[in-house]
Structures are given as structure tokens and as C-alpha cells.
Design a protein around this motif. Structure first.
Motif, short mmCIF file in Angstrom:
data_model
loop_
_atom_site.label_atom_id
_atom_site.label_comp_id
_atom_site.label_asym_id
_atom_site.label_seq_id
_atom_site.Cartn_x
_atom_site.Cartn_y
_atom_site.Cartn_z
N ASN A 1 86.02 -4.87 115.27
CA ASN A 1 86.89 -5.88 114.68
C ASN A 1 86.54 -6.16 113.22
O ASN A 1 87.25 -6.88 112.54
CB ASN A 1 86.83 -7.19 115.47
CG ASN A 1 87.42 -7.03 116.84
OD1 ASN A 1 88.47 -6.42 117.00
ND2 ASN A 1 86.76 -7.56 117.85
N TYR A 2 85.43 -5.63 112.76
CA TYR A 2 84.98 -5.89 111.40
C TYR A 2 84.89 -4.61 110.56
O TYR A 2 84.14 -4.54 109.60
CB TYR A 2 83.63 -6.62 111.44
CG TYR A 2 83.79 -8.01 111.99
CD1 TYR A 2 84.10 -9.07 111.15
CD2 TYR A 2 83.69 -8.25 113.35
CE1 TYR A 2 84.28 -10.34 111.66
CE2 TYR A 2 83.87 -9.52 113.87
CZ TYR A 2 84.17 -10.56 113.01
OH TYR A 2 84.36 -11.82 113.51
N GLY A 3 85.66 -3.60 110.94
CA GLY A 3 85.76 -2.42 110.11
C GLY A 3 84.84 -1.27 110.45
O GLY A 3 84.74 -0.31 109.69
N TYR A 4 84.18 -1.34 111.59
CA TYR A 4 83.30 -0.24 112.00
C TYR A 4 83.91 0.56 113.15
O TYR A 4 83.20 1.24 113.89
CB TYR A 4 81.92 -0.77 112.40
CG TYR A 4 81.18 -1.37 111.23
CD1 TYR A 4 80.51 -0.57 110.32
CD2 TYR A 4 81.20 -2.74 111.02
CE1 TYR A 4 79.85 -1.11 109.24
CE2 TYR A 4 80.53 -3.30 109.93
CZ TYR A 4 79.86 -2.49 109.05
OH TYR A 4 79.22 -3.03 107.98
N ASN A 5 85.22 0.49 113.30
CA ASN A 5 85.91 1.22 114.37
C ASN A 5 86.07 2.70 113.99
O ASN A 5 85.81 3.09 112.84
CB ASN A 5 87.26 0.57 114.68
CG ASN A 5 88.09 0.44 113.42
OD1 ASN A 5 88.38 1.42 112.76
ND2 ASN A 5 88.45 -0.78 113.08
#
Length: 194
Positions: free
Chosen positions: A22-26
Motif C-alpha cells: 500500500n506504500y509503493g513496494y508492490n
């Protein structure tokens, strides 16, 4: 029921997830960053600003597509005051707000201005902002005194740059009917003004 007449999109607060995805580490962001910059954000040192801007580009693309799908209904996006120490200056996860791109790309019909003091005028600080509707977003953490509320509302109704005023946390006003009376009086007063 009311007819659906528009959509307001907000990435500033209230996320339901707390995981790294959810914080850009997907996977999607990792793969896009690796393709563009040759670095794996999960296992290598990387340029944080480049990563944030890549994520902002994805938000911008999403808004363009959403705006087209919603047309002719308007799409509104939050834009907080952009100065050091201002609330909501970036969304959860740090993605920068790129309102100038939203306006340039005709992704949004309006921008909801957040975090501006009630007694200060607001304006979008970039080229092209005259082509979108400007909304003063009133985020009431507590109910202001009635005389201050009246003074601010009067000033906002007289501001030619504003197209709309949106009150958040309206349940705070529910047990105080004098505030609804102030809204009625000030709207009637503004309609009589030259």
C-alpha cells in the motif's frame, strides 16, 4: 436517492491497509521502477524522489483515465497547501501531489483545496488553474465559534475565485442549529450583494 453527479478522489489520508504494498513496494511499482531505473526497490539502494515521482505519474495516469470514464460527470481531486509544515502536504506513502499535471492533462474538473486557514484567500499556484473549479474544503476538527464561522463563510461566499465550499465533519454541526441558520443567512445575503 440522488443521482450520481461526480466523484471526489482523495489519497491524502485514511488508508485501510498497512502493508508495504500500500506504500509503493508492490510488484507493479517494483517492476516499473526496475524497468526504468534498473534497481530493485526491495533489495537495492534507490533514488527515493525518482520512486515517488514514478508513483505520482501512476496516480496522474489513473486520474486521466478516471476522468474520461466519468465524463460528463466531474472528477475532483484533493490538493493540500504546499508549504513546509502544512497538513497533508503529501499523501500516505509520500506520493507528491502534482496538480499542475492533472490540470494540464485535463484529468480533473475541480480541485479541493485543503489545509488553508479560514481567514486567508486561496488560489492554485500554477498555470492553467483558471480552467478548473476551485473548492474550499473546510476540515473542521472542532466547531469554530459562531462569529468566526460567520466571518469566514461571508468571506468565502464573496471570493470570486471559489466555485464551491465543501464542509467535512458536518456531524459536528448537527446539534448546533444556529450554524445552519448562519449558512442560510449568509447565502441569502450573498445573493443580494451586487
Amino acid at each position: 436517492a440522488y443521482k450520481f453527479d461526480g466523484f471526489a478522489y482523495s489519497i491524502r489520508t485514511h488508508t485501510l491497509g498497512s502493508g508495504p504494498g500500500n506504500y509503493g513496494y508492490n510488484d507493479v511499482t517494483r517492476d516499473a521502477f526496475k524497468k526504468r531505473y534498473g534497481k530493485d526497490i526491495r533489495s537495492e539502494e534507490f533514488d527515493r524522489e525518482a520512486w515517488l515521482n514514478l508513483r505520482a505519474e501512476a496516480v496522474n495516469s489513473y486520474l486521466v483515465e478516471a476522468g474520461k470514464l466519468l465524463h460528463p460527470r466531474p472528477l475532483y481531486m484533493d490538493f493540500p497547501r504546499q508549504e513546509k509544515g502544512a497538513p497533508y502536504i503529501r499523501s500516505y506513502g509520500g506520493v507528491p501531489f502534482q496538480a499542475e499535471a492533472w490540470v494540464r492533462d485535463k484529468a480533473v474538473a475541480g480541485i479541493r483545496m485543503l489545509g488553508f486557514a479560514g481567514d486567508k484567500p486561496i488560489a492554485l499556484p500554477f498555470k492553467g488553474s483558471e480552467h478548473v473549479r476551485l473548492v474550499r474544503f473546510v476540515d473542521n476538527w472542532s466547531v469554530p465559534p459562531a462569529d468566526g464561522f460567520r466571518a469566514n463563510l461571508r468571506r468565502w461566499l464573496a471570493d470570486p475565485a471559489l466555485h464551491e465550499i465543501e464542509f467535512y465533519e458536518t456531524l459536528l454541526y448537527t446539534p448546533k442549529p444556529e450554524y445552519l441558520a448562519i449558512v442560510r443567512e449568509e447565502i441569502a445575503r450573498s445573493k443580494k450583494a451586487p
